[in-house]
Motif scaffolding. Structure first.
Motif, PDB file in Angstrom:
ATOM      1  N   THR A   1      70.037 131.003   0.861  1.00 30.46           N
ATOM      2  CA  THR A   1      71.190 130.886   1.455  1.00 30.46           C
ATOM      3  C   THR A   1      71.979 129.851   0.487  1.00 30.46           C
TER       4      THR A   1
ATOM      5  N   LEU B   1      64.521 135.196   1.550  1.00 25.58           N
ATOM      6  CA  LEU B   1      65.969 135.056   1.121  1.00 25.58           C
ATOM      7  C   LEU B   1      66.501 133.810   0.903  1.00 25.58           C
TER       8      LEU B   1
ATOM      9  N   PRO C   1      63.519 139.970  -2.694  1.00 19.05           N
ATOM     10  CA  PRO C   1      64.345 140.741  -1.952  1.00 19.05           C
ATOM     11  C   PRO C   1      63.365 141.824  -1.144  1.00 19.05           C
TER      12      PRO C   1
ATOM     13  N   GLU D   1      62.276 130.440  -2.888  1.00 17.32           N
ATOM     14  CA  GLU D   1      62.215 131.424  -1.552  1.00 17.32           C
ATOM     15  C   GLU D   1      62.542 130.710  -0.604  1.00 17.32           C
TER      16      GLU D   1
ATOM     17  N   ASN E   1      61.449 140.616   1.019  1.00 12.58           N
ATOM     18  CA  ASN E   1      61.029 140.182   2.168  1.00 12.58           C
ATOM     19  C   ASN E   1      62.219 139.204   2.794  1.00 12.58           C
ATOM     20  N   SER E   2      63.074 139.561   3.851  1.00 10.36           N
ATOM     21  CA  SER E   2      63.992 138.872   4.380  1.00 10.36           C
ATOM     22  C   SER E   2      63.920 137.540   4.758  1.00 10.36           C
ATOM     23  N   LEU E   3      62.463 137.199   5.088  1.00 10.72           N
ATOM     24  CA  LEU E   3      62.241 135.696   5.547  1.00 10.72           C
ATOM     25  C   LEU E   3      62.449 134.942   4.285  1.00 10.72           C
TER      26      LEU E   3
END
Length: 194
Positions: free
Chosen positions: A183, A181, A175, A126, A177-179
């Motif tokens: 990359t 995600l 998914p 995460e 919590n956008s923090l």
């Protein structure tokens, strides 16, 4: 055992974690083909309280990686720590547990995370960047010079972010919590499952 904040260490050969160990804001320079083995029932934490992280990287050619023995062994990487220049940066054997969070950077590894056969793996990834870039700048395509690996894979980019070899369940990202995600940049495959 806690390694000293801000210290640099060189590893040549196999570093066996046979007692729970913390690398707190350390730099580990890894010799060619050196590796870290986390034994049964042990935990390796790679972190830094200041969020600038610990840094593991090759001193010349790629080092091997971190191997987690089974579901009683754990690797925790967080707070901006970076693992780079490995052939197989993190290898989870027999459901070995890994927890990557809070700004971890996996960079210029041939394979970043390898999950070997396991029913349900409880590991988490995460808020992690899995990439293949040179220097501190973000990846842009086409890049000059190309973003590639050290020998023996010079001229090649990272082949896979997460390789899953027959796992029943594995969650990558959160998914809800956008923090949290993840990359993926400049890997031939982001996630590959067989």
């Amino acid at each position: 055992v806690t390694f000293t904040q801000g210290a640099e260490y060189s590893i040549n050969g196999i570093f066996t974690v046979d007692v729970s160990t913390t690398l707190q804001g350390c730099t580990l320079k890894m010799a060619t083909n050196s590796r870290i083995d986390i034994q049964l029932g042990q935990t390796l934490v790679i972190t830094d309280a200041s969020a600038s992280g610990s840094h593991l990287y090759a001193c010349c050619e790629l080092w091997d990686g971190i191997y987690i023995a089974d579901n009683t062994a754990t690797l925790v990487v967080n707070n901006g720590s970076t693992i780079e220049d490995a052939t197989n940066a993190i290898v989870s054997n027999n459901c070995g547990v890994y927890q990557l969070s809070n700004g971890v950077i996996m960079n210029k590894n041939y394979k970043h995370i390898v999950v070997n056969p396991c029913g349900n793996n409880t590991s988490t990834v995460e808020g992690t960047t899995i990439e293949c870039i040179n220097g501190a700048t973000s990846f842009t395509y086409p890049s000059a010079p190309p973003h590639t690996l050290r020998p023996p894979f010079a001229g090649v980019r990272s082949t896979v972010g997460v390789e899953i070899n027959s796992a029943g369940f594995l969650q990558i990202g959160n998914p809800a919590n956008s923090l949290l995600l993840n990359t993926f940049y400049n890997n031939t495959f982001g996630i590959r499952a067989t």
